[in-house]
Write an enzyme that holds these catalytic residues in place. Structure first.
Site, PDB file in Angstrom:
ATOM      1  CE1 TYR A 118      -9.667   2.983   2.950  1.00 14.46           C
ATOM      2  CE2 TYR A 118     -10.290   1.826   0.957  1.00 14.46           C
ATOM      3  CZ  TYR A 118      -9.581   2.827   1.582  1.00 14.46           C
ATOM      4  OH  TYR A 118      -8.798   3.679   0.849  1.00 14.46           O
ATOM      5  CG  ASP A 158       7.241   4.438   1.040  1.00 10.06           C
ATOM      6  OD1 ASP A 158       7.255   3.193   0.881  1.00 10.06           O
ATOM      7  OD2 ASP A 158       8.014   5.015   1.818  1.00 10.06           O
ATOM      8  CG  ASP A 183      -7.960   6.165  -8.489  1.00 14.97           C
ATOM      9  OD1 ASP A 183      -8.489   5.172  -9.025  1.00 14.97           O
ATOM     10  OD2 ASP A 183      -8.604   7.047  -7.900  1.00 14.97           O
ATOM     11  CE  LYS A 219       5.077   2.659   4.581  1.00 17.53           C
ATOM     12  NZ  LYS A 219       6.328   3.391   4.190  1.00 17.53           N
ATOM     13  CG  ASP A 275      -8.977   3.613  -2.783  1.00 19.96           C
ATOM     14  OD1 ASP A 275      -9.307   3.854  -3.956  1.00 19.96           O
ATOM     15  OD2 ASP A 275      -9.584   4.077  -1.795  1.00 19.96           O
TER      16      ASP A 275
END
Ligand code: NAD
Length: 370
Positions: free
Chosen positions: A143, A227, A255, A194, A251
């Site tokens: 970001y 994942d 959630d 990852k 992020d």
């Protein structure tokens, strides 16, 4: 190191001031009944500050936040200020706090209270008793990474670019926050990356491993690909204690974890900065929900998310873990007793207002502490 007891309250907009009143009720109880003295001050943020001072956060309020042991925020924003230019919007007040306090670690617990187990979209047997925390790196990663932008290609067409970048220093400090948190819990950290497809993930994994091995030998560290973690959170969320991950994966995973509980009005959060020379870590506590303009002023808001944020503040910033536990226990007992605000209402339970919910918490505190 002096006693940590200065607290800045920033109620903000919409339901923010309504739910913050119930925190004040609990602070008052702590003072009267437990002799806990907090040095509390109030200030404006968001639309309320725009209306009074023309800016979403004054320099005075910013200075008070920097000087406090902890800041507790309600919520900011609302339709009244929606048409303002981006740089003047209520949310800029919150962004300024996050930036100047250099809050690099975001903690989002996902706790399922047994009385609300049916609110989860997952089966009760999967989420009953769930108590996990996601630690998300908040100021680095894709970001913020450079180069970034959208550029025209010589032969036509365009290219969008963002850069995933982490330094060892950024990884070490977030790994420390996760391990220190796990030390106060079940001593397990799962680091998520990852590393199978990203070099920044390889570095992340190596450096988290280094910090844990050198500084936290008692912590059981595991690693998982992002994942797979997204799947495991749905399949068997109880396997986790503390999850630590970067800004992008955090992020999404935070959630996802929040939805395991099913109730927005119940979710607290904390954002932490660096520890200064006196051993004080800058910290901002706030409910995950926004200012809920649709129910503002109606006395319907659920105050439990901000009360649970205050409990986190007592535990992590004010060294009052016992009082935090007392408050969390009171929340559990009030829910077990069948009181519900509208957002968590279930058949056969008693629907109550924001104020009655706050009064019930204080009443329960009285009973537990008697
Ligand atoms: P929201 O979280 O304010 O509301 C979403 C829905 O959940 C609404 O139906 C609301 O009534 C309900 N809800 C939220 N909190 C509740 C509570 N404590 N008790 C009962 N019901 C509750 O999100 P939104 O509607 O997308 O945003 C409204 C405003 O809040 C916008 O201006 C947005 O920018 C702002 N916002 C602020 C923050 C923050 O201050 N950190 C976070 C998110 C949104």
């Amino acid at each position: 190191m002096g006693e940590k007891n200065t607290l800045l309250l920033l109620p903000g907009d919409g339901i923010g001031p309504e739910v913050m009143s119930e925190v004040k009720r609990v602070i008052d109880w702590l003072e009267r009944k437990r002799g806990v003295h907090l040095s509390v001050s109030d200030d404006l943020v968001g639309g309320a500050s725009i209306d009074a001072h023309g800016v979403p956060l004054t320099d005075e309020a910013m200075a008070a936040a920097m000087a406090a042991d902890a800041v507790l925020l309600g919520a900011v924003g609302g339709p009244k200020w929606d048409d303002l230019p981006f740089a003047q919007k209520p949310e800029r007040g919150l962004l300024r706090l996050r930036k100047e306090m250099a809050l690099f670690a975001n903690l989002r617990p996902a706790v399922v209270f047994s009385a609300l187990v049916d609110a989860s979209p997952l089966k009760p047997e999967i989420v009953r008793g769930l108590d996990i925390v996601i630690v998300r790196e908040l100021t680095g990663g894709v970001y913020f990474g450079e180069p970034r932008g959208i550029e025209d290609l010589p032969g036509g067409g365009r290219r969008g670019i963002n850069t995933q970048v982490y330094t060892t220093g950024e990884i070490h400090r977030i790994a420390r926050v996760a391990c220190e948190l796990a030390q106060r819990r079940n001593k397990r950290v799962c680091s998520v990356d990852k590393a199978n497809v990203m070099e920044s993930g390889v570095l992340w994994r190596q450096e988290v491993q280094t910090v844990c091995a050198a500084e936290f030998p008692e912590i059981e560290l595991s690693h998982m690909y992002a994942d797979n973690c997204a799947m495991q959170l749905i399949r068997a969320p109880q396997q986790f204690d503390v999850i630590v991950t970067d800004n992008l994966f955090g992020d999404m995973l935070s959630d996802e974890a929040a939805m395991l509980t099913g109730s927005l009005g119940m979710l607290p959060s904390a954002s932490l900065g660096e520890t200064d020379a006196s051993g004080r870590r800058r910290a901002l506590y706030e409910p995950v929900h926004g200012s809920a303009p649709d129910i503002a002023g109606k006395g319907m808001a659920n105050p439990l998310a901000v009360l649970l944020s205050f409990a986190m503040c007592l535990r992590y910033s004010l060294d009052m873990a016992e009082i935090a536990e007392l408050l969390e226990h009171a929340v559990k007992r009030v829910l077990d007793g069948g009181l519900r605000t509208a957002d968590i209402m279930q058949q056969g339970k008693a629907r109550v207002s924001t104020r009655v919910m706050g009064e019930a918490i204080v009443h329960e505190l009285d009973k537990i502490a008697a």
